[in-house]
Design a protein around this motif. Structure first.
Motif, PDB file in Angstrom:
ATOM      1  N   UNK A 167       0.837  -1.201   0.000  1.00 13.23           N
ATOM      2  CA  UNK A 167       0.000   0.000   0.000  1.00 13.23           C
ATOM      3  C   UNK A 167       0.876   1.258   0.000  1.00 13.23           C
ATOM      4  N   UNK A 168       1.459   1.590  -1.147  1.00  6.66           N
ATOM      5  CA  UNK A 168       2.284   2.808  -1.210  1.00  6.66           C
ATOM      6  C   UNK A 168       1.412   4.058  -1.109  1.00  6.66           C
ATOM      7  N   UNK A 169       1.989   5.133  -0.625  1.00  5.99           N
ATOM      8  CA  UNK A 169       1.292   6.408  -0.505  1.00  5.99           C
ATOM      9  C   UNK A 169       1.828   7.356  -1.576  1.00  5.99           C
ATOM     10  N   UNK A 170       0.913   7.920  -2.391  1.00  2.45           N
ATOM     11  CA  UNK A 170       1.320   8.757  -3.515  1.00  2.45           C
ATOM     12  C   UNK A 170       1.220  10.240  -3.151  1.00  2.45           C
ATOM     13  N   UNK A 171       1.811  11.066  -3.986  1.00  2.87           N
ATOM     14  CA  UNK A 171       1.782  12.511  -3.777  1.00  2.87           C
ATOM     15  C   UNK A 171       0.412  13.071  -4.157  1.00  2.87           C
ATOM     16  N   UNK A 172       0.158  14.304  -3.719  1.00  2.00           N
ATOM     17  CA  UNK A 172      -1.113  14.958  -4.054  1.00  2.00           C
ATOM     18  C   UNK A 172      -1.305  15.062  -5.559  1.00  2.00           C
ATOM     19  N   UNK A 173      -0.227  15.319  -6.283  1.00  2.00           N
ATOM     20  CA  UNK A 173      -0.338  15.438  -7.738  1.00  2.00           C
ATOM     21  C   UNK A 173      -0.897  14.159  -8.350  1.00  2.00           C
ATOM     22  N   UNK A 174      -0.440  13.006  -7.876  1.00  2.00           N
ATOM     23  CA  UNK A 174      -0.921  11.732  -8.419  1.00  2.00           C
ATOM     24  C   UNK A 174      -2.414  11.539  -8.141  1.00  2.00           C
ATOM     25  N   UNK A 175      -2.841  11.883  -6.929  1.00  3.25           N
ATOM     26  CA  UNK A 175      -4.260  11.733  -6.599  1.00  3.25           C
ATOM     27  C   UNK A 175      -5.115  12.711  -7.410  1.00  3.25           C
ATOM     28  N   UNK A 176      -4.625  13.930  -7.595  1.00  8.22           N
ATOM     29  CA  UNK A 176      -5.357  14.902  -8.399  1.00  8.22           C
ATOM     30  C   UNK A 176      -5.473  14.436  -9.848  1.00  8.22           C
TER      31      UNK A 176
END
Length: 382
Positions: free
Chosen positions: A92-101
């Motif tokens: 379960x990696x955590x991505x940056x805000x840019x990736x989620x946007x």
């Protein structure tokens, strides 16, 4: 051997080796990062040079990549780039805000390889070597004077590479993509992704959050007062999130007032106050007509009794609100009694209702005396 489903995954990476151009003004040799992507089913490759691997440059690469492919896959697979992954994890990696946007904008999902496991994206690792041979090689002796010129040279070599037939086969990457993958890609949205800036804010007691950049306040539903929210904004829109749920969306404009408030975000008493300040003459007359003809006539008289009808909007609204206390029938009777006088206003009708005069029989109309021989007329006093 791995079988890759058509239009399911795009694999992305940055090449280890850099390309460069020479700045005409300074003569400086500027090195560039090279972004590479591949659709593993057809093998169609995308490649472009950017100044760095920073977040804004990665977002530009992803926009250009999806535009080149003409659609979106279910998954975008990357390695553990610092501009894409904030916390690497096998499951379960955590991505940056840019990736989620970007995921939300294009309707796709980011996935990351296991740390230190390049075989998880073997196709793009192989594509990097192909790019070295078929793009870096032909460009090695050419001199470019801008990033735009360098990318034009890359694009020309990339077209030759994607249209080259696979060894021992009758089709190319481009033909395989057009026949099997392009029809399955999800359509692109009408506009490219724009990276939004992110801040944390606390909802103030007046149910607004402050964006200090433009000195404006934007409303959120009043139930979130005191909560800490996440604000994402660009030059056009502002979004407010609480617990990963969007609770407010506003359009930004330099022409709007300092407070941008959506009526649905207001508590009922504030919404009522807003409505009371925004009446029109036509609306008030329509409401008066629903009570009865005498009430409508009384409101008409109140408007005609002022040089500026807007001055009486609040008084007319107050008159109509009397029906909540006394009922529409009594209000209609009170207006009928008030119309017998020379001046009509809110206070007069309120006093009639409060004192119960609307319930009394109307005053008798004085009838003139009949003619009689014993009564002298006006001529006797001339």
């Amino acid at each position: 051997h791995l079988e890759h489903k058509a239009a399911e995954t795009i694999m992305i990476d940055f090449a280890g080796k850099k390309l460069r151009y020479t700045d005409l003004a300074s003569g400086e040799v500027v090195e560039c990062q090279v972004f590479i992507a591949v659709l593993p089913h057809s093998g169609l490759i995308f490649c472009m040079a950017v100044p760095s691997q920073r977040t804004a440059d990665l977002a530009d690469c992803l926009n250009a990549m999806l535009l080149y492919y003409g659609g979106v896959t279910l998954i975008i697979l990357c390695d553990n780039l610092r501009t894409a992954v904030t916390r690497p994890d096998k499951y379960e990696p955590l991505f940056t805000d840019m990736c989620y946007q970007l995921s939300e904008h294009y309707g796709t999902t980011f996935s990351a390889t296991r740390p230190a496991k390049p075989r998880d994206k073997a196709m793009v690792e192989r594509s990097v070597n192909i790019v070295y041979n078929h793009i870096y090689g032909p460009l090695r002796n050419q001199v470019f004077h801008s990033l735009k010129e360098l990318n034009a040279g890359i694009a020309a070599c990339l077209e030759k590479l994607n249209n080259r037939r696979y060894k021992g086969s009758s089709y190319s990457r481009r033909q395989l993509f057009d026949n099997q993958e392009r029809p399955l890609l999800r359509p692109l949205p009408s506009s490219p992704f724009t990276l939004k800036r992110a801040i944390q804010a606390t909802v103030q007691r007046n149910y607004h959050i402050q964006l200090s950049e433009d000195h404006r306040y934007y409303s959120v539903p009043y139930g979130y007062v005191g909560k800490k929210v996440k604000v994402l904004y660009d030059n056009k829109t502002l979004e407010v999130y609480y617990d990963h749920t969007c609770i407010a969306l506003h359009h930004r404009s330099s022409l709007t007032s300092a407070y941008i408030t959506h009526p649905d975000h207001m508590p009922s008493n504030h919404r009522y106050a807003l409505q009371a300040g925004g009446f029109t003459k036509e609306e008030l007359l329509t409401r008066a007509g629903r009570v009865g003809p005498q009430t409508a006539l009384a409101v008409e008289h109140m408007f005609s009794g002022s040089i500026y009808p807007e001055q009486n909007y609040k008084a007319c609204h107050g008159l109509l609100m009397l029906q909540k206390t006394y009922g529409p029938a009594r209000l209609e009777n009170a207006c009928a009694r008030a119309l017998t006088g020379s001046r009509i206003n809110y206070t007069l009708i309120k006093n009639i209702l409060r004192s119960g005069l609307d319930k009394q029989l109307p005053l008798p109309v004085a009838t003139p005396l009949p003619q009689h021989d014993n009564i002298r007329g006006a001529a006797a006093y001339q």
